[in-house]
Scaffold this active site. Structure first.
Site, PDB file in Angstrom:
ATOM      1  N   TYR A  14       0.853  -1.191   0.095  1.00 17.43           N
ATOM      2  CA  TYR A  14      -0.059  -0.150  -0.016  1.00 17.43           C
ATOM      3  C   TYR A  14       0.781   1.156   0.233  1.00 17.43           C
ATOM      4  CZ  TYR A  14      -3.781  -3.242   1.411  1.00 17.43           C
ATOM      5  OH  TYR A  14      -4.551  -4.320   1.263  1.00 17.43           O
ATOM      6  N   HIS A  19      -4.554   6.194  -0.688  1.00 17.83           N
ATOM      7  CA  HIS A  19      -5.084   6.003   0.594  1.00 17.83           C
ATOM      8  C   HIS A  19      -3.955   6.392   1.592  1.00 17.83           C
ATOM      9  CE1 HIS A  19      -9.016   5.611   2.198  1.00 17.83           C
ATOM     10  NE2 HIS A  19      -8.982   4.231   2.455  1.00 17.83           N
ATOM     11  N   TYR A  64      -4.419  -0.545   9.965  1.00  9.72           N
ATOM     12  CA  TYR A  64      -5.126  -0.586   8.591  1.00  9.72           C
ATOM     13  C   TYR A  64      -6.389   0.720   8.772  1.00  9.72           C
ATOM     14  CZ  TYR A  64      -2.680  -4.370   6.901  1.00  9.72           C
ATOM     15  OH  TYR A  64      -1.657  -5.271   6.512  1.00  9.72           O
ATOM     16  N   ASN A  66      -9.409   1.328   8.233  1.00  8.41           N
ATOM     17  CA  ASN A  66     -10.869   1.116   8.937  1.00  8.41           C
ATOM     18  C   ASN A  66     -10.774   1.127  10.511  1.00  8.41           C
ATOM     19  OD1 ASN A  66     -11.441   1.022   6.214  1.00  8.41           O
ATOM     20  ND2 ASN A  66     -12.511  -0.921   6.238  1.00  8.41           N
TER      21      ASN A  66
END
Length: 195
Positions: A14, A19, A64, A66
């Site tokens: 990532y 993001h 992460y 969320n």
């Protein structure tokens, strides 16, 4: 003391995704603060230093996106900070690429990292710096995708300007930072910008 939290997802997979814009800005702030963000604390990687004379804790939650609230609430408790001392940096689908926006408070705007923080803190009354990544039909694929090749030339300027905005908010206050940076926009593909 100020706590500056950049939102993103951990891991090499990532690292360069849209993001992770918050992580990218924190990395730039770390150099200016004379620290590295590599110590594990409160479900995050943290570094402590001084940014323009202000003591700061820079953090990248490792939960992460969320579950960002788990890390942010733990950090606020650990450092005994008020919400006004927190500054969250994140990507924003509703803001066009090449824009940044500072806000003193607000809702999540559909951003799951912000929603998690709001739920964990029981309040949305914390400042944030939003980095525009633009909209796409498939939002999930867009935020988890890397910046497009045509966006690469201006990306460094955007991230550096977001870091300057965060530093200004710490040193001179959020109102001054909003006045100075909310009208900023990347003007062209070659990275020319205006404030």
């Amino acid at each position: 003391m100020k706590l500056i939290v950049g939102l993103g997802n951990p891991g090499a997979k990532y690292r360069f995704t849209r993001h992770n814009a918050g992580f990218m800005v924190v990395d730039r702030l770390a150099g200016a603060a004379g620290t590295t963000v590599n110590r594990r604390r409160c479900f995050s990687l943290v570094g402590e230093g001084r940014l323009n004379g202000v003591r700061v804790v820079l953090a990248k939650p490792q939960t992460y996106m969320n579950l960002s609230g788990l890390a942010v609430s733990a950090l606020c408790r650990h450092y005994r900070l008020e919400l006004a001392d927190l500054l969250v940096i994140c990507d924003d689908l509703d803001l066009e690429f090449g824009r940044i926006r500072l806000r003193p408070k607000g809702g999540s705007g559909g951003h799951r990292g912000l929603a998690s923080i709001i739920a964990a803190l029981g309040s949305s009354d914390f400042p944030r710096v939003r980095i525009g990544i633009g909209k796409a039909e498939d939002a999930s694929a867009h935020v988890l995708g890397e910046f497009a090749p045509e966006d690469q030339s201006g990306l460094e300027e955007i991230l550096s300007t977001a870091a300057l905005a965060a530093a200004c908010a710490c040193r001179e206050g959020l109102d001054e930072a909003m006045s100075r940076f909310n009208s900023w926009r990347l003007m062209s593909a070659n990275g020319t910008a205006e404030v």
